[in-house]
Design a protein around this motif. Structure first.
Motif, PDB file in Angstrom:
ATOM      1  N   ARG A  43     -33.684  23.848 -47.303  1.00 54.69           N
ATOM      2  CA  ARG A  43     -32.557  23.932 -47.292  1.00 54.69           C
ATOM      3  C   ARG A  43     -31.919  22.489 -47.244  1.00 54.69           C
ATOM      4  NH1 ARG A  43     -30.075  27.576 -42.879  1.00 54.69           N
ATOM      5  NH2 ARG A  43     -31.533  26.512 -41.480  1.00 54.69           N
ATOM      6  N   SER A  74     -22.568  22.619 -43.648  1.00 53.29           N
ATOM      7  CA  SER A  74     -22.782  22.363 -42.330  1.00 53.29           C
ATOM      8  C   SER A  74     -23.807  21.026 -42.423  1.00 53.29           C
ATOM      9  CB  SER A  74     -23.284  23.385 -41.669  1.00 53.29           C
ATOM     10  OG  SER A  74     -24.706  23.967 -41.793  1.00 53.29           O
ATOM     11  N   GLN A 124     -26.921  19.912 -40.828  1.00 53.46           N
ATOM     12  CA  GLN A 124     -28.437  20.531 -40.260  1.00 53.46           C
ATOM     13  C   GLN A 124     -28.833  19.633 -38.823  1.00 53.46           C
ATOM     14  OE1 GLN A 124     -29.437  23.456 -41.323  1.00 53.46           O
ATOM     15  NE2 GLN A 124     -27.783  23.524 -42.799  1.00 53.46           N
ATOM     16  N   SER A 167     -20.289  35.251 -39.128  1.00 51.82           N
ATOM     17  CA  SER A 167     -20.228  35.037 -40.482  1.00 51.82           C
ATOM     18  C   SER A 167     -19.131  33.886 -40.658  1.00 51.82           C
ATOM     19  CB  SER A 167     -20.108  35.869 -41.526  1.00 51.82           C
ATOM     20  OG  SER A 167     -18.963  37.167 -40.878  1.00 51.82           O
ATOM     21  N   ARG A 199     -20.198  30.763 -39.497  1.00 46.02           N
ATOM     22  CA  ARG A 199     -20.729  30.114 -40.592  1.00 46.02           C
ATOM     23  C   ARG A 199     -20.004  29.395 -41.590  1.00 46.02           C
ATOM     24  NH1 ARG A 199     -24.169  33.948 -41.995  1.00 46.02           N
ATOM     25  NH2 ARG A 199     -23.029  34.635 -43.972  1.00 46.02           N
ATOM     26  N   GLU A 256     -24.008  27.016 -37.927  1.00 43.59           N
ATOM     27  CA  GLU A 256     -25.119  27.936 -38.179  1.00 43.59           C
ATOM     28  C   GLU A 256     -25.803  28.382 -36.997  1.00 43.59           C
ATOM     29  OE1 GLU A 256     -27.955  27.709 -41.560  1.00 43.59           O
ATOM     30  OE2 GLU A 256     -26.567  26.346 -42.501  1.00 43.59           O
ATOM     31  N   GLU A 272     -28.528  30.755 -34.711  1.00 47.86           N
ATOM     32  CA  GLU A 272     -29.742  31.585 -34.818  1.00 47.86           C
ATOM     33  C   GLU A 272     -29.746  32.189 -33.846  1.00 47.86           C
ATOM     34  OE1 GLU A 272     -33.034  29.359 -36.421  1.00 47.86           O
ATOM     35  OE2 GLU A 272     -32.076  29.399 -38.395  1.00 47.86           O
TER      36      GLU A 272
END
Ligand code: ADP
Ligand code: MG
Length: 596
Positions: A261, A459, A461, A483, A486, A491, A493
């Motif tokens: 990504r 975004s 990372q 969502s 996001r 992001e 997890e």
């Protein structure tokens, strides 16, 4: 009494497994990558209950000797590197020697393996790191791994698994990432006795067609080849024609045979398409990078797909130029990119790379701009060009607004920044005094709402995820917001029952503020209640805008000030913030006159 002791291997392996094997999909990934490293030309994946009860990977690769089969399950057992030095020239998928040790720590594993030169193969049964059985067996050349009852001894992990449907989707996503870079390897994916994918060996394009086009030629007919070789990087692959853009586009980057990504390079591709696809549509792309492994860092985390490149700005430029050129070749790109150019954060690197097609464009050129006399002439006369009542393109309201407000065009107005807080903007009927912090909040508030509405946003990372710890109630709340968060660039997890890993944050937010900003959003949403989606979306947009807006005290360059007021006055409501705070006050000429 001494209190330090070494953990038994089985415990150490279970801890490591938590990192490497999070779900059936990660387990499958490790096994399939091993098969590829073993030179397999045919790989079958067979799962039951989304890999929860059984996950099998069968390959026709090199196989293992009896000793190697036993060794393979030891931690840090690998045939792929000898020394730390080798890490820098990695070309195989695995290298840490952790995967098998981790898998067998948290599942019941059976393996059958045979090398070509051996007449008889080896069978091994392991459960929770203990070898239960080892014996000779009859089996084909290659390796057959069966992983049963994943997390049988780690109930917490098992509880974390999502529905079979979700886990199967995770498996397939991971499967796509692999099969798209190994088109010459034949793959099969079987779920609960149903063949979901049967992929013959072929070219990359055929593979893409087999996976996403369901064998339909029209799918790849809509893809345009891209290619560029520079000293720094080679790029090839396919990008979708703008007219084939859709709401669920397939977008893939690979580097040296590995899925990755990359938000920044994604932006480069999107930039090449700017103005060519409608708002909520996206182009597909499959882009393969080849680069000297020394110039990238894949060793960030075994399960992470972000990859750090050296000289990302130059590669940004190369990607942008390559995609633009490909689109241009097929006569599908407008030759000038006038609309968005000003907004685009162009890379600042001045380094020249040989052979990059140079795309020259003037970011200031705007054919619709009133100062462009030719355009203006056309523009002025449009009433007579079209009979009334026909489908006349309407003049953009903000252009109108700006023209009404400002004598000439806004772009000729000279803003004056004052005390790191205000911008003075003279206009036709007087003087605006703009609070720059609040102005930026207004602009960003609008922008974030758009991103949520259009369901997209980029975004940045994080190399090292930040931990967001929450109580049970807020965990549920965040799950609802996930969502929308996001779309504005967060992001998250899930990491444990009470925490999320923040792996990506909005581009304008600083890492140090990520946790605080998220907490603030959660707080504000909790206050307003989560009954109405629109309300919580506004709350997210506003909280984030507040935390990412230009602060007081920052001295703006003329250009920044100009850009800001231009964006502010393009909005229909530029005067107050949603909470009623004043953004702009004005001094009318009459008022001024009356003072003298
Ligand atoms: P790594 O892949 O990082 O080396 P693993 O734990 O995944 O570590 O595997 C350990 C070793 O077991 C590998 O280095 C390889 O030698 C061997 N191995 C694993 N899977 C296979 C396979 N499918 N075919 C042949 N050898 C394998
Ligand atoms: Mg491996």
């Amino acid at each position: 009494m001494d209190i330090i002791h070494l953990l038994p291997d089985s415990v150490a392996n279970q801890i490591a497994a938590g990192e490497v094997i999070q779900r059936p999909a990660s387990c499958m990934k490790e096994l399939v990558e091993n098969s590829l490293d073993a030179g397999a030309s045919r790989i079958q994946v067979i799962v039951y209950d989304a890999g929860r009860t059984m996950l099998q990977v069968i390959d026709d690769g090199s196989g293992m000797s009896e000793t190697d089969a036993r060794m393979a399950f030891e931690r840090h057992a690998t045939s792929k590197i000898q020394s730390a030095q080798d890490l820098f020239s990695l070309r195989t998928m695995g290298f840490r020697g952790e995967a098998l040790a981790s898998i067998c720590a948290v599942a019941q594993v059976e393996v059958q393996t045979r090398r070509k030169e051996d007449e008889i193969g080896t069978f091994l049964e392991i459960a929770g790191s203990d070898v239960i059985r080892q014996e000779a067996c009859q089996c084909p050349v290659g390796t057959n791994f069966k992983v049963k009852n994943l997390f049988f001894n780690v109930p917490v992990r098992r509880k974390f698994l999502k529905t079979d449907q979700t886990e199967l989707r995770n498996l397939l996503t991971e499967f796509y990432h692999i099969v798209l870079v190994y088109p010459h390897v034949q793959f099969t994916f079987v779920s609960n006795d149903e063949v979901l994918m049967e992929l013959p060996a072929g070219t990359e394009k055929q593979r893409i067609e087999a996976v996403f086009g369901k064998g339909n030629k029209a799918y790849t007919g809509n893809l345009v080849d891209i290619k560029s070789d520079t000293e720094l990087v080679s790029i090839r692959g396919f990008v979708g024609k703008p007219e084939a853009a859709s709401k669920n586009a397939q977008q893939y980057f690979f580097v040296n045979g590995r899925y990755m990504r990359h938000a920044y390079f994604h932006k480069a591709v999107m930039t090449a398409y700017s103005g060519m696809v409608p708002g909520d549509y996206n182009p597909s792309y499959f882009i393969y990078f080849d680069i000297n492994p020394q110039w990238i860092d894949v060793n960030i985390h075994p399960t992470k797909t972000e990859i750090k490149f050296q000289d990302e700005q130059t590669i940004f430029q190369i990607v942008l130029a390559t995609v633009r050129e490909a689109l241009g070749k097929f006569n599908i790109a407008p030759s000038l990119d006038f609309d968005r150019a000003g907004e685009i954060e162009m890379p600042t690197s001045t380094k020249q790379v040989a052979d990059i097609p140079k795309v020259v464009f003037d970011p200031n050129y705007n054919p619709f701009h009133p100062t462009n006399t030719r355009a203006r002439d056309n523009y002025k006369g449009w009433e007579t060009l079209y009979p009334s009542g026909s489908n006349i393109p309407t003049k953009p309201t903000y252009e109108q607004q700006k023209e009404d407000l400002f004598e000439t065009s806004l772009s000729e107005v000279q803003p004056y920044t004052y005390r790191g807080k205000y911008i003075f903007v003279p206009y036709r009927a007087g003087l605006f005094i703009v609070n720059h912090h609040r102005a930026h909040i207004r602009v960003l508030y609008e922008q974030y709402q758009h991103q949520i509405r259009d369901q997209k946003g980029v975004s940045q990372q994080l190399l090292f995820p930040e931990l967001l710890e929450l109580n049970t109630e807020d965990m549920k709340l965040v799950d609802t917001l996930l969502s929308d968060l996001r779309y504005v660039g967060f992001e998250l997890e899930q990491f444990s029952k009470n925490s999320y890993n923040i792996v990506g944050i909005p581009a304008l937010l600083s890492v140090d503020h990520a946790v605080a900003t998220l907490n603030k959003i959660i707080h504000c949403v909790r206050e307003t209640g989560i009954s109405a989606q629109q309300q919580w979306e506004e709350q997210i947009a506003l909280s984030l805008a507040e935390d990412t807006a230009i602060p007081y005290g920052k001295k703006l360059t003329d250009e920044e000030a100009h850009d800001l007021i231009e964006r502010l006055f393009a909005l229909s409501n530029y005067r107050v913030l949603p909470d009623g705070k004043v953004i702009v006050c004005e001094w009318k000429v009459e008022e001024l006159d009356s003072r003298f």
